[in-house]
Design an enzyme around this catalytic site. Structure first.
Site, PDB file in Angstrom:
ATOM      1  N   ARG A  26       0.789  -1.159   0.065  1.00 38.29           N
ATOM      2  CA  ARG A  26      -0.041  -0.053   0.069  1.00 38.29           C
ATOM      3  C   ARG A  26       0.772   1.253  -0.046  1.00 38.29           C
ATOM      4  NH1 ARG A  26      -5.667   0.985   1.775  1.00 38.29           N
ATOM      5  NH2 ARG A  26      -5.777   3.258   2.249  1.00 38.29           N
ATOM      6  N   ARG A  40       1.065  -3.990  12.757  1.00 38.84           N
ATOM      7  CA  ARG A  40       1.747  -3.849  11.413  1.00 38.84           C
ATOM      8  C   ARG A  40       2.903  -3.376  11.353  1.00 38.84           C
ATOM      9  NH1 ARG A  40      -2.831  -2.605   6.872  1.00 38.84           N
ATOM     10  NH2 ARG A  40      -4.503  -3.267   7.892  1.00 38.84           N
ATOM     11  N   ASP A  83     -13.237   6.143   3.256  1.00 37.44           N
ATOM     12  CA  ASP A  83     -13.588   5.783   4.373  1.00 37.44           C
ATOM     13  C   ASP A  83     -14.537   6.634   5.324  1.00 37.44           C
ATOM     14  OD1 ASP A  83     -12.107   3.327   4.536  1.00 37.44           O
ATOM     15  OD2 ASP A  83     -10.072   4.321   5.537  1.00 37.44           O
ATOM     16  N   ALA A 118      -9.270  -0.093  -0.161  1.00 40.87           N
ATOM     17  CA  ALA A 118      -8.685   0.898  -1.016  1.00 40.87           C
ATOM     18  C   ALA A 118      -9.255   0.843  -2.595  1.00 40.87           C
ATOM     19  CB  ALA A 118      -7.059   0.561  -1.122  1.00 40.87           C
TER      20      ALA A 118
END
Length: 481
Positions: free
Chosen positions: A120, A203, A332, A345
């Site tokens: 990403r 993450r 979002d 996305a």
């Protein structure tokens, strides 16, 4: 209103000026895509970003309009990575296979988009590069705190925390889950409250050189292929949890879904250190702890690298548009996705393409509100279905039935059906805009509008308008108003 053929591609500069002033708030993927697509469609674009700088998966049809991005997307993508599956304890369940082989085993075309993976941050930087090439005006340090619209003048705008006011024919709110309470009236009737899922994601992504100092970790998380030089994704599935590692030539990435610990935030800049992960990762996984080799990988993660992001869920909100149709939420801000969706996305990018197309088709600034309402009818149910798919995939990953997986490895694979990645929102808007607007002008309610075919899965029929959801609300500005 104009139309395009299914396979026709028009590059930037080929659409005449629309005369529509567009103000975009936010520079996430939705905002960046909206800015470049609105430029391509001939609109006048300005962008506001709350931060001091831009903090550096799209439908494949999108890139036919942007050759520079298409080349960059191809360069950063993993077109045929290897994939291997473990229990969380470290037991190998599915030996390494090329993604194309897994897709083929699942009865899918190995050349379809699900066979391509991206990082990403690299995709995001690609969009930033395109915005800079186009010279789009981005004003930084502009934290928007309120939205407004004026029905008499047909203008909408924003107010920043410094008291600055900006207005345009349409405001595209792409600043995440910050806008709901501002654009609808009364606010308390429309704000969709975030519900804690009780889950969060750790993450981390860091240079591969950090694992070279540990021989066991370096060997286990090596790359794949005959020459050990091809990227490999390793999935780890456990009771109520799942994780993934990605080994690339230059980067090591890991993520892990876990119970909340109390230190999470819904903030991509919020980091924790490795010791917190190591203290909490075995909680809730039963008698078998996480694999020691995974813990060693976590120990090697450099400081201020691990993001601890709390996962909230929100019901599909009743309205994305302001009552006068001059402010529209996308990405979002309109619909948040769980990470298991593998789809957030893409849907944000689709939103941006759709609204830019509807504005180009509406015939001028006096019809902006109509374009907004058509866009919402095109997108609302599709996004609701995509959100639900994310819940289904999360349940699959967190509650793996290993007795079935041993017989059929496809049981451990998240679902990404063709209706998700095979949709072209620009072509869809061009093919169905006139019919949709005619229904809106005739006063046809959203749930009764069968003037265009669904772009989401139907439960019992494939005919246009069949099995459409039934919505009950009187919310002004709602998609069905």
């Amino acid at each position: 209103m104009g139309s395009i053929g299914v396979n026709e591609s028009r590059p930037v500069g080929s659409y005449p000026p629309s005369g529509i002033d567009v103000l975009i708030v936010g520079t996430g993927l939705a905002g960046l895509t909206a800015s470049i697509e609105c430029v391509r469609k001939g609109h006048n674009v300005r962008v506001l970003e709350r931060n001091a700088t831009i903090n550096t998966a799209a439908p494949p049809s999108f890139f036919k309009h942007w050759p520079e991005m298409s080349a960059e997307f191809d360069e950063i993508s993993l077109h045929n990575a290897w994939i291997e599956t473990f229990k969380h304890s470290g037991e190998q369940m599915i030996a390494p296979l090329l993604v194309s082989d897994r897709l083929r085993d699942a009865g899918l075309d190995p050349d379809t988009p699900p066979g391509t993976f991206q990082m990403r941050p690299l995709v995001y930087k690609m969009f930033v590069n395109q915005v800079q090439r186009l010279g789009v005006e981005v004003q930084f340090g502009k934290r928007v705190v309120d939205y407004f619209e004026d029905a008499e003048t047909g203008r909408a705008g924003v107010v920043t925390d410094q008291g600055d006011r900006y207005d345009a024919d349409i405001v595209i709110a792409a600043d995440g889950e910050r806008t709901h309470k501002h654009i609808n009236s009364p606010p308390e009737a429309f704000e969709v409250r975030a519900m804690s899922s009780g889950r969060a994601m750790w993450r981390a992504a860091f240079p591969r050189e950090y694992i070279l100092k540990h021989p066991e970790v370096r060997e286990f998380f090596k790359m794949a292929g005959p020459n050990e030089d091809q990227p490999i994704i390793r999935t780890w599935l456990g009771p109520g949890t799942y994780a993934m590692t990605l080994s690339r030539a230059d980067t090591m990435i890991w993520i892990m879904n876990h119970d909340v610990t109390g230190s999470e935030e819904e903030n991509w800049n919020h980091t924790v250190e490795a010791d917190e992960v190591l203290t909490n990762m075995d909680k809730g996984v039963g008698p078998q702890p996480w694999a020691p080799i995974f813990k060693e990988l976590i120990k090697l993660t450099p400081p201020e690298t691990i993001i601890n992001f709390e996962l909230f869920w929100r019901n599909p909100q009743p309205s994305w548009a302001s009552p006068g149709g001059r402010v529209i939420e996308i990405g979002d801000a309109a619909h948040s996705f769980l990470p298991a969706s593998g789809n957030g996305a893409t849907q944000a990018i689709e939103d941006a393409i759709s609204i830019a197309s509807c504005l180009q088709l509406c015939g001028g600034r006096e019809n902006v509100a109509e374009a907004v309402r058509a866009h919402v009818r095109f997108r609302f149910v599709r996004n609701s279905c995509a959100q639900k798919l994310g819940f289904s995939n999360a349940e699959l990953l967190q509650d793996t039935d290993w007795s079935k997986v041993k017989l059929d490895p496809r049981k451990a694979q998240p679902k990404l059906p063709s209706w998700v990645w095979g949709h072209d929102p620009e072509v869809y808007a061009h093919e169905h805009y006139a019919q949709c607007v005619a229904s809106i002008r005739a006063g046809v309610p959203f749930d009764k509008d069968d003037s265009f075919p669904p772009n989401y899965p139907l439960a019992t029929s494939t005919s246009p308008g069949a099995s459409r959801p039934s919505w009950t609300t009187s919310a002004p500005g709602a998609p069905f108003s």
